[in-house]
Design an enzyme around this catalytic site. Structure first.
Site, PDB file in Angstrom:
ATOM      1  N   HIS A 122       0.861  -1.194   0.000  1.00 51.14           N
ATOM      2  CA  HIS A 122       0.000   0.000   0.000  1.00 51.14           C
ATOM      3  C   HIS A 122       0.895   1.241   0.000  1.00 51.14           C
ATOM      4  CE1 HIS A 122      -3.876  -2.025   1.736  1.00 51.14           C
ATOM      5  NE2 HIS A 122      -3.828  -2.093   0.423  1.00 51.14           N
TER       6      HIS A 122
ATOM      7  N   HIS B  99     -11.835  -6.488   2.083  1.00 49.37           N
ATOM      8  CA  HIS B  99     -11.793  -5.234   2.809  1.00 49.37           C
ATOM      9  C   HIS B  99     -12.162  -4.011   1.961  1.00 49.37           C
ATOM     10  CE1 HIS B  99      -7.740  -3.744   1.253  1.00 49.37           C
ATOM     11  NE2 HIS B  99      -7.950  -4.882   0.642  1.00 49.37           N
TER      12      HIS B  99
ATOM     13  N   ASP C 278      -8.385 -11.481  -0.268  1.00 49.79           N
ATOM     14  CA  ASP C 278      -7.530 -10.975   0.819  1.00 49.79           C
ATOM     15  C   ASP C 278      -7.830 -11.626   2.182  1.00 49.79           C
ATOM     16  OD1 ASP C 278      -5.851  -9.123  -0.501  1.00 49.79           O
ATOM     17  OD2 ASP C 278      -7.402  -7.589  -0.459  1.00 49.79           O
TER      18      ASP C 278
ATOM     19  N   HIS D 172      -3.042 -13.979  -0.737  1.00 45.14           N
ATOM     20  CA  HIS D 172      -1.700 -13.671  -0.215  1.00 45.14           C
ATOM     21  C   HIS D 172      -1.297 -14.779   0.748  1.00 45.14           C
ATOM     22  CE1 HIS D 172      -1.651  -9.532  -1.674  1.00 45.14           C
ATOM     23  NE2 HIS D 172      -2.796  -9.288  -1.079  1.00 45.14           N
TER      24      HIS D 172
ATOM     25  N   HIS E 216     -11.242  -9.065  -6.649  1.00 52.67           N
ATOM     26  CA  HIS E 216     -10.957  -7.782  -5.990  1.00 52.67           C
ATOM     27  C   HIS E 216     -10.169  -6.929  -6.982  1.00 52.67           C
ATOM     28  CE1 HIS E 216      -9.749  -4.951  -2.987  1.00 52.67           C
ATOM     29  NE2 HIS E 216      -8.649  -5.544  -2.569  1.00 52.67           N
TER      30      HIS E 216
ATOM     31  N   TYR F 163      -1.806  -8.860   9.618  1.00 53.33           N
ATOM     32  CA  TYR F 163      -2.654  -8.573   8.452  1.00 53.33           C
ATOM     33  C   TYR F 163      -4.053  -8.190   8.926  1.00 53.33           C
ATOM     34  CZ  TYR F 163      -4.395  -9.395   3.686  1.00 53.33           C
ATOM     35  OH  TYR F 163      -4.935  -9.261   2.433  1.00 53.33           O
TER      36      TYR F 163
ATOM     37  N   GLU G  36      -8.157  -4.309  -6.384  1.00 53.00           N
ATOM     38  CA  GLU G  36      -6.910  -3.666  -5.969  1.00 53.00           C
ATOM     39  C   GLU G  36      -5.753  -4.225  -6.808  1.00 53.00           C
ATOM     40  OE1 GLU G  36      -6.465  -3.575  -1.700  1.00 53.00           O
ATOM     41  OE2 GLU G  36      -5.172  -1.806  -1.819  1.00 53.00           O
TER      42      GLU G  36
ATOM     43  N   ASP H 246      -2.786  -5.210  -6.569  1.00 51.46           N
ATOM     44  CA  ASP H 246      -1.924  -6.357  -6.266  1.00 51.46           C
ATOM     45  C   ASP H 246      -2.525  -7.656  -6.806  1.00 51.46           C
ATOM     46  OD1 ASP H 246      -3.819  -5.700  -4.247  1.00 51.46           O
ATOM     47  OD2 ASP H 246      -2.880  -7.100  -2.864  1.00 51.46           O
TER      48      ASP H 246
HETATM   49 FE1  FEO Z   1      -6.879  -5.553  -1.113  1.00 50.26          FE
HETATM   50 FE2  FEO Z   1      -4.437  -7.822  -1.576  1.00 50.26          FE
HETATM   51  O1  FEO Z   1      -5.463  -6.332  -1.977  1.00 50.26           O
END
Ligand code: FEO
Length: 398
Positions: free
Chosen positions: A23, A146, A165, A226, A80, A193, A82, A84
């Site tokens: 982030h 999230h 996530d 992850h 998701h 996390y 985002e 990543d």
């Molecule tokens: Fe919310 Fe692993 O990105």
């Protein structure tokens, strides 16, 4: 690198051993991370679940080509938006531009906003499914776990949950399975996390776990996006999340301070002495906020019953490491924790009042509404007052 999770599911992601900040510069990742992407082959159709972070996009697509002819990918699932997880989509979609991308409605918005492409989006809701021939992928919206667009999917037959996530960790490991890695490392990354990313959404975590349990879907494996895959007793992390989401605390207090000429540090240590004298069983953690990793401190706060926050006064305010930490604490919305303030001053002395206000704004119940203010540096009498303040705190946390 790729490996078979089972005969139908192949991991095609990227282990990022080097990552130390996530982030932007916001979240420390001492043990790296992985961006997990999964290729799911049914008897008739094949789906790709998520991709990897943009810097690894080319490597990802090249590796994926070794695993499958890209034209044989029937569906892309973007759990998701985002970057990543979606970062390799532009490279991938250049190769297979018409392949449908299944995502939540908010996911479509997010992906369009980030990549400015009118890909073949197929927005889905909870309960929608796609057929792979002999098995299905069922979608479960996971709003605010999230991000508003977050989504899980579940593979029938193999009984695998892909929760993106959720249940993840920033933890690079060549082993990739929960039963093969060091359990202390795994859980310290999982709780970090949760503490730093999921704490504000704890009520939604509780509700989502209940909703998923009520769907009566057997869970043989949990494959997050992850870190490692939960294959041995996979529900252990779900049960642990249920505990973390419920105003989690251990028998711990965290003292966090910053200091200019050591007065506030000496006060912090005297407070710790007092807490120990009044409450010998409690774990006491002391951190100088300017010298410890902020996300590690947040994890310690998450585990604590209370925080004791100290800053000297500077420019009628507080030192910036404490200001940053209090801003993070405000956003994370910790539940049912106590707090109190202390600090040295030479002239105007606003810091303690300011910290108290910030603690209350962040939802901490004040143990002492006045806090402890010490002019200049504590002498023996003032150190004794700090020990007494610590005793009050220790007693309040029994
Ligand atoms: Fe919310 Fe692993 O990105």
């Amino acid at each position: 690198m790729s490996f078979k999770v089972n005969e139908n599911v192949t991991w095609v992601g990227k282990i990022d051993w080097e990552l130390r900040k996530f982030h932007g510069e916001e979240l420390s990742t001492h043990r790296g991370t992985s961006y997990n992407s999964y290729l799911v082959r049914g008897k008739e159709k094949t789906a790709l679940i998520d991709t990897v972070w943009g810097p690894f996009a080319k490597e990802f697509v090249e590796n994926l080509k070794k695993e499958i002819d890209l034209n044989d990918i029937d569906y892309i699932i973007a759990n998701h938006g985002e970057t990543d997880h979606s970062g390799a989509l532009p490279d991938l979609m250049r190769e297979i531009p018409d392949t449908p991308i299944y995502c939540s409605k908010a996911g479509e918005k997010s992906l369009k906003g980030q990549y400015h492409q009118d890909w073949n989006f197929k927005p889905v809701k909870t309960g929608d499914k796609i057929d792979l021939g002999d098995k299905e992928l069922i979608f479960v919206e996971a709003k605010m776990l999230h991000w508003p667009d977050s989504m899980f999917c579940y593979l029938t037959g193999d009984n695998i949950l892909f929760p993106n996530d959720a249940f993840g960790q920033h933890y690079a490991s060549e082993h990739m399975y929960n039963d093969l890695v060091d359990q202390d490392e795994l859980y310290s990354e999982a709780i970090k996390y949760y503490a730093n990313i999921l704490t504000p959404f704890s009520k939604l975590v509780t509700a989502k776990i209940k909703e998923f349990v009520d769907m009566n879907l057997p869970v043989g494996m949990i494959c997050p996006s992850h870190g490692i895959i939960w294959r041995e007793d996979p529900l252990q992390i779900v049960n642990t999340y249920a505990k973390w989401a419920d105003a989690y605390q251990e028998n711990q207090v965290t003292i966090v301070y910053d200091t200019m000429w050591d007065g506030t540090r000496k006060t912090a240590e005297a407070i710790a002495k007092g807490i120990k004298e009044a409450n010998n069983s409690i774990t006491i953690k002391l951190h100088n906020a300017a010298r410890s990793d902020t996300n590690d401190i947040i994890t310690e706060i998450f585990k604590s019953k209370a925080i004791v926050v100290g800053s000297p006064t500077i420019n009628k305010g507080i030192l910036h490491s404490i200001a940053a930490l209090m801003e993070m604490a405000r956003g994370l919305k910790f539940q049912e924790k106590k707090g109190c303030a202390f600090g040295c001053y030479g002239w105007s002395g606003e810091s303690v009042k300011m910290i108290n206000e910030q603690l209350e704004e962040a939802g901490f119940e004040l143990i002492n509404k006045d806090g402890l203010k010490i002019m200049w540096s504590p002498d023996e009498e003032e150190k004794a007052a700090a020990v007494a303040y610590g005793k009050e705190i220790g007693s309040a946390l029994k």
